[in-house]
Design a protein around this motif. Structure first.
Motif, PDB file in Angstrom:
ATOM      1  N   THR A 192      50.287  -2.699  49.357  1.00  0.00           N
ATOM      2  CA  THR A 192      49.659  -3.180  50.582  1.00  0.00           C
ATOM      3  C   THR A 192      49.648  -2.105  51.658  1.00  0.00           C
ATOM      4  O   THR A 192      48.606  -1.841  52.277  1.00  0.00           O
ATOM      5  CB  THR A 192      50.396  -4.431  51.107  1.00  0.00           C
ATOM      6  OG1 THR A 192      50.462  -5.393  50.065  1.00  0.00           O
ATOM      7  CG2 THR A 192      49.659  -5.021  52.297  1.00  0.00           C
ATOM      8  N   GLY A 223      56.299 -14.302  45.070  1.00  0.00           N
ATOM      9  CA  GLY A 223      56.697 -15.476  45.839  1.00  0.00           C
ATOM     10  C   GLY A 223      57.392 -16.549  45.041  1.00  0.00           C
ATOM     11  O   GLY A 223      57.541 -17.674  45.522  1.00  0.00           O
ATOM     12  N   PRO A 243      47.987 -14.042  47.789  1.00  0.00           N
ATOM     13  CA  PRO A 243      47.854 -14.672  49.114  1.00  0.00           C
ATOM     14  C   PRO A 243      49.129 -15.353  49.605  1.00  0.00           C
ATOM     15  O   PRO A 243      49.173 -16.560  49.835  1.00  0.00           O
ATOM     16  CB  PRO A 243      46.725 -15.685  48.892  1.00  0.00           C
ATOM     17  CG  PRO A 243      46.866 -16.073  47.460  1.00  0.00           C
ATOM     18  CD  PRO A 243      47.321 -14.830  46.740  1.00  0.00           C
ATOM     19  N   LEU A 244      50.195 -14.569  49.735  1.00  0.00           N
ATOM     20  CA  LEU A 244      51.451 -15.117  50.240  1.00  0.00           C
ATOM     21  C   LEU A 244      51.334 -15.466  51.713  1.00  0.00           C
ATOM     22  O   LEU A 244      50.503 -14.912  52.440  1.00  0.00           O
ATOM     23  CB  LEU A 244      52.587 -14.104  50.047  1.00  0.00           C
ATOM     24  CG  LEU A 244      52.996 -13.776  48.609  1.00  0.00           C
ATOM     25  CD1 LEU A 244      53.994 -12.639  48.607  1.00  0.00           C
ATOM     26  CD2 LEU A 244      53.585 -15.004  47.926  1.00  0.00           C
ATOM     27  N   GLN A 245      52.174 -16.373  52.144  1.00  0.00           N
ATOM     28  CA  GLN A 245      52.260 -16.710  53.567  1.00  0.00           C
ATOM     29  C   GLN A 245      53.575 -16.172  54.124  1.00  0.00           C
ATOM     30  O   GLN A 245      54.598 -16.250  53.456  1.00  0.00           O
ATOM     31  CB  GLN A 245      52.197 -18.241  53.755  1.00  0.00           C
ATOM     32  CG  GLN A 245      50.895 -18.866  53.292  1.00  0.00           C
ATOM     33  CD  GLN A 245      49.703 -18.385  54.088  1.00  0.00           C
ATOM     34  OE1 GLN A 245      49.837 -18.052  55.281  1.00  0.00           O
ATOM     35  NE2 GLN A 245      48.542 -18.314  53.450  1.00  0.00           N
ATOM     36  N   PRO A 246      53.604 -15.607  55.321  1.00  0.00           N
ATOM     37  CA  PRO A 246      52.470 -15.522  56.262  1.00  0.00           C
ATOM     38  C   PRO A 246      51.606 -14.273  56.060  1.00  0.00           C
ATOM     39  O   PRO A 246      50.596 -14.130  56.716  1.00  0.00           O
ATOM     40  CB  PRO A 246      53.169 -15.461  57.611  1.00  0.00           C
ATOM     41  CG  PRO A 246      54.441 -14.726  57.319  1.00  0.00           C
ATOM     42  CD  PRO A 246      54.864 -15.163  55.944  1.00  0.00           C
ATOM     43  N   VAL A 247      52.003 -13.351  55.160  1.00  0.00           N
ATOM     44  CA  VAL A 247      51.259 -12.108  54.995  1.00  0.00           C
ATOM     45  C   VAL A 247      50.849 -11.946  53.539  1.00  0.00           C
ATOM     46  O   VAL A 247      51.701 -11.927  52.651  1.00  0.00           O
ATOM     47  CB  VAL A 247      52.103 -10.883  55.438  1.00  0.00           C
ATOM     48  CG1 VAL A 247      51.305  -9.602  55.254  1.00  0.00           C
ATOM     49  CG2 VAL A 247      52.549 -11.034  56.885  1.00  0.00           C
ATOM     50  N   ALA A 248      49.532 -11.843  53.300  1.00  0.00           N
ATOM     51  CA  ALA A 248      49.041 -11.613  51.949  1.00  0.00           C
ATOM     52  C   ALA A 248      49.369 -10.182  51.524  1.00  0.00           C
ATOM     53  O   ALA A 248      49.504  -9.286  52.360  1.00  0.00           O
ATOM     54  CB  ALA A 248      47.532 -11.850  51.895  1.00  0.00           C
ATOM     55  N   ARG A 249      49.502  -9.971  50.208  1.00  0.00           N
ATOM     56  CA  ARG A 249      49.848  -8.658  49.691  1.00  0.00           C
ATOM     57  C   ARG A 249      48.809  -8.220  48.662  1.00  0.00           C
ATOM     58  O   ARG A 249      48.183  -9.051  47.988  1.00  0.00           O
ATOM     59  CB  ARG A 249      51.228  -8.670  49.016  1.00  0.00           C
ATOM     60  CG  ARG A 249      52.334  -9.343  49.782  1.00  0.00           C
ATOM     61  CD  ARG A 249      52.603  -8.675  51.112  1.00  0.00           C
ATOM     62  NE  ARG A 249      53.158  -7.328  50.965  1.00  0.00           N
ATOM     63  CZ  ARG A 249      53.433  -6.540  52.011  1.00  0.00           C
ATOM     64  NH1 ARG A 249      53.174  -6.953  53.245  1.00  0.00           N
ATOM     65  NH2 ARG A 249      53.946  -5.342  51.813  1.00  0.00           N
TER      66      ARG A 249
END
Length: 257
Positions: free
Chosen positions: A255, A173, A222-228
């Motif tokens: 993931t 990110g 914990p990326l937004q909008p989808v964690a990896r």
């Protein structure tokens, strides 16, 4: 061997026809094909019609001098990376500075020693091709990393800096150009529960990792909008006294798996 590699093309831009004739003869002895132009404007037209592998520019010419011609050449298609050798009888520091500011690759005085000039031109062509090959290899490696969703990172402990590949930065990110950063900034991309495990690579417990000093574990990003979820594989480089001085690692987005 292709004709392009066997016979590089040099563009000689000079308003003195006798100097152009001598330069053509000198470069021909080193296996170069040569095209000529009598001033900056004509030189740019020749390059646009047939891009050369190297350009030799006289600094002092009527209408368009070598400094301005070099600056314009750098904005042309294919002109940004071509090696440019500025030739001039001027030897003051300001002229040399102006040549490099205009984008010249190197500077050579007139009249030149022809054997040295030929060798320098051949070296400039070879160096430019090596840079081009390296850029192509790096682009192919970056494309492979994107397809595999695989990034590389290195932790230089004495310098306290993290070096990231472009794909590693993207997976975590960070901005594409964020290729170097401090360890705390790097660790901040991971879930808090995983940061201590990453930081411990600098001084791992004797029972952790493998006998070869490699580590393999998964972390949450914990990326937004989808964690990896990323898999980290790290190898330690130690100094003679056993201290960890560098961590070489890769991470892969697992993931979906």
């Amino acid at each position: 061997m292709t004709a392009e590699i066997a016979s590089p093309l040099a563009l000689v831009v000079d308003d003195d026809p006798l100097f152009r004739t001598a330069t053509v003869a000198a470069l021909a002895r080193f296996g170069l094909r040569v095209t000529e132009a009598s001033d900056g404007d004509e030189g740019l037209e020749r390059f646009a019609a047939c891009p050369a592998d190297v350009v030799l520019l006289d600094a002092q010419m009527p209408r368009l001098d070598g400094f301005e011609a070099c600056a314009r050449l750098r904005d042309m298609p294919g002109g940004a990376a071509v090696p440019v050798l500025m030739l001039t009888a001027l030897d003051d520091e300001e002229s040399i500075k102006s040549a490099y500011v205009a984008g010249a690759t190197d500077f050579h005085s007139k009249p030149p020693r022809w054997s040295i000039l030929g060798q320098r031109v051949r070296f400039m062509i070879r160096a430019a091709r090596m840079r081009k090959d390296l850029a192509r290899t790096q682009a192919e490696a970056a494309r492979t990393e994107r397809i595999a969703r695989l990034g590389q990172w290195e932790w230089d402990l004495p310098q306290g800096r993290m070096s990231l590949s472009a794909e590693c930065a993207r997976l975590l990110g960070f901005a594409p150009r964020a290729l170097g950063m401090s360890p705390p900034d790097f660790f901040a991309a991971f879930a808090e529960a995983d940061r201590a495990r990453l930081a411990a690579l600098a001084n791992p417990a004797p029972a952790s990792g493998t006998a070869e000093g490699t580590f393999d574990f998964e972390c949450l990003v914990p990326l937004q909008p989808v964690a990896r979820i990323v898999r980290v594989e790290a190898a330690l480089v130690r100094a003679a006294d056993g201290r960890v001085i560098r961590v070489n690692a890769v991470l892969q987005d697992v993931t979906e798996r």
